[in-house]
Design an enzyme around this catalytic site. Sequence first.
Site, PDB file in Angstrom:
ATOM      1  N   SER A  95       0.827  -1.197   0.000  1.00  0.00           N
ATOM      2  CA  SER A  95       0.000   0.000   0.000  1.00  0.00           C
ATOM      3  C   SER A  95       0.862   1.247   0.000  1.00  0.00           C
ATOM      4  O   SER A  95       1.880   1.330   0.682  1.00  0.00           O
ATOM      5  CB  SER A  95      -0.964  -0.022   1.184  1.00  0.00           C
ATOM      6  OG  SER A  95      -0.483   0.776   2.235  1.00  0.00           O
ATOM      7  N   LYS A  96       0.416   2.166  -0.831  1.00  0.00           N
ATOM      8  CA  LYS A  96       1.127   3.434  -0.985  1.00  0.00           C
ATOM      9  C   LYS A  96       1.140   4.161   0.361  1.00  0.00           C
ATOM     10  O   LYS A  96       2.136   4.759   0.741  1.00  0.00           O
ATOM     11  CB  LYS A  96       0.389   4.254  -2.050  1.00  0.00           C
ATOM     12  CG  LYS A  96       0.947   5.624  -2.286  1.00  0.00           C
ATOM     13  CD  LYS A  96       1.723   5.707  -3.583  1.00  0.00           C
ATOM     14  CE  LYS A  96       2.247   7.097  -3.810  1.00  0.00           C
ATOM     15  NZ  LYS A  96       3.706   7.161  -3.855  1.00  0.00           N
TER      16      LYS A  96
END
Length: 495
Positions: A261-262
Site C-alpha cells: 500500500s502506498k
Amino acid sequence: MDMTWFDDMEARIPKGEVRTRFAPSPTGYMHVGNLRTALYTWLIARNHGGKFLLRIEDTDQGRLVEGATEVIYRTMAECGLNHDEGPDIGGPVGPYIQSERRDTYGKYAKLLVEKGGAYYCFCEKTESEEDSGNFNRATDPCRDLPLVEALARVAAGEPYVIRQRIPAEGSTTFHDASFGDITVENAELDDQVLLKRDGLPTYNFANVIDDHLMGITHVVRGSEYLSSAPKYNLLYESFGWEVPTYVHCSPVMRDQHNKMSKRHGDPSYEDLKAQGYLTDAILNYVALLGWSPRGEQAEQEFFTLDELAQAFDLAGISKSPAIFDIEKLKYFNAKYLRAMAPEAFCKAALPYLRKAIQNPAIDLTLVAPLVQSRCDTFEDIAPQVDFFDSLPAYSNELYIHKKMKTTLENSLEALQVTRPVLAALTDWTYASIHDALIGLAEKLELKNGRIMWPVRTALSGKAVTPGGAVELCQILGQEETLHRMDLGIAQLSNS
Ligand code: GLU
C-alpha cells in the site's frame, strides 16, 4: 420502449476478436498491483492478436486528482503497453472516459427495469446507507411495486435510485479463469444501487455496461472484485448478454499478511523508477508476481515484453497472493543493467552521474562504463563515484594491502617514483598512462600492484573504486592526479 438506440449500440460492438481493457481510476500514481493488471491485460490481448483498450474510470468525481490521467498515459507509454483504443486515440466504441458516457448508464438502468432485473426505489436513504449494502430487500416497499405505479412516481418528479433485483432464492455461480467456479447464495447478495439519486451510475453498474458495450472478452482485475462478480453475472444474465471471461488476480503483498500500500510507504511504479530501477526490469519482475511460465519456459526468468506476449497464458496465473520482494527486483534490475549496450547504459545513467559528479571537467561518458557492472540500481552509482568531485579524508591504512604486498613505506616510495613519470607525460591518454605505469613497474622489477594500488588509493581515498589506477588518472586529468598524489605523499610522509 423504443429499442432503436440500444440496437445501434449493440451494432457497434466489434465481434470475433479478443478484446481486453485496462480500466484505471485516475489516482495520480500506478500501484505495482495496477501495473500488473495492465500488463496481464495487455499480454492477453497481444497473445491472441486481439485489441487492448484503455478506459478511464473517473465516475468518482470526488476523488479526481489533477494530472492523474497524464500519469496513466505516461506510464503505459513508458512501459510499452500500447493501446489500440482509448480516450486519446478514439475507437469504434467510445467515448473511453466514463464521465463522458453518463447518459448511457441511465438508459441501460431503465432498460434493465423493463427487463425485470432492476427496480425503482423511492426510499429516502443517505448515500452512506445506500453504499453500505445494509439493505433488507424483504422489507423494501418498492421492490414489488407495479412498474406502472413506479413510472408514474418517476414522472411526477419523485427522487429515486435504481436497484438491482437479485433473485430472492437460489444461488449464482460464476467462473473465474484462476479461481474456478464460485457459487454464492443469492440471499447473501444485496440489491445494490445501480443508478444513484443524481442519475450517475455506481461503479459496479458502469463497468458492466462498459465492458459489454466495448466488446470486452476478458476482464482482468484485482481479486477485491471477486465478491462483486456474482452480481455482475446476474446483470449480464438479466440483459441477456454474454458473460466475459473473468481473470481475478490475487493481491500483491508487502509481507505474509499485508497488501502493498502506498499509504504504508510501499513503492509505486513511479517510486521504483525514481529509485533507479529500469522499466524493463520492473515489468519482467511484475509479470512473474502471480504468473509463471510453463512447459519449456518453466525455468525461464528473463523475458522481454514480446517474449512474455508469446508465453503468457491464463493457466499460469496463480491463485495465491504474491509477495513483492525488492531484493528480487534488484536482482532482475542488475541483470538488465549489465545486459545493456554500453551506449544505452551511458545514456540512462547520465542523469544519475550528473547528480553525483558536479565537476564539469570530469568526462561522465568515461565514468559510465566503470559503474555498469557495479550497480544493481542507478542509485548505487552516486556513492561509488563521489570521490571524483572531492577526495575524501582517508586513513593511511588503506595503503596497506597484503596481496598487493604494499606497506606504508613502499607505498610512499611508489608514489614518489611515479609522480615524476606521470608529470612528464605530454599525452594524457589511457594508453600513455597505462604504458607509463606498467613500464615503471617493469623497470623497477615490481609487481604492477605495487604501483597501481598506492596510486589508486591516493586518487580515490577509497578501498574500492570502479576502475583502477589508470582509469582514475585518465578521468581525473593530469593536474588533479598529480595534486592528489602530492596529498598522498604528504599524508604518508607524516605518518
Ligand atoms: N477502476 C477500477 C480500479 O482502478 C478497475 C476495476 C476493473 O478493472 O474492473 O480498481
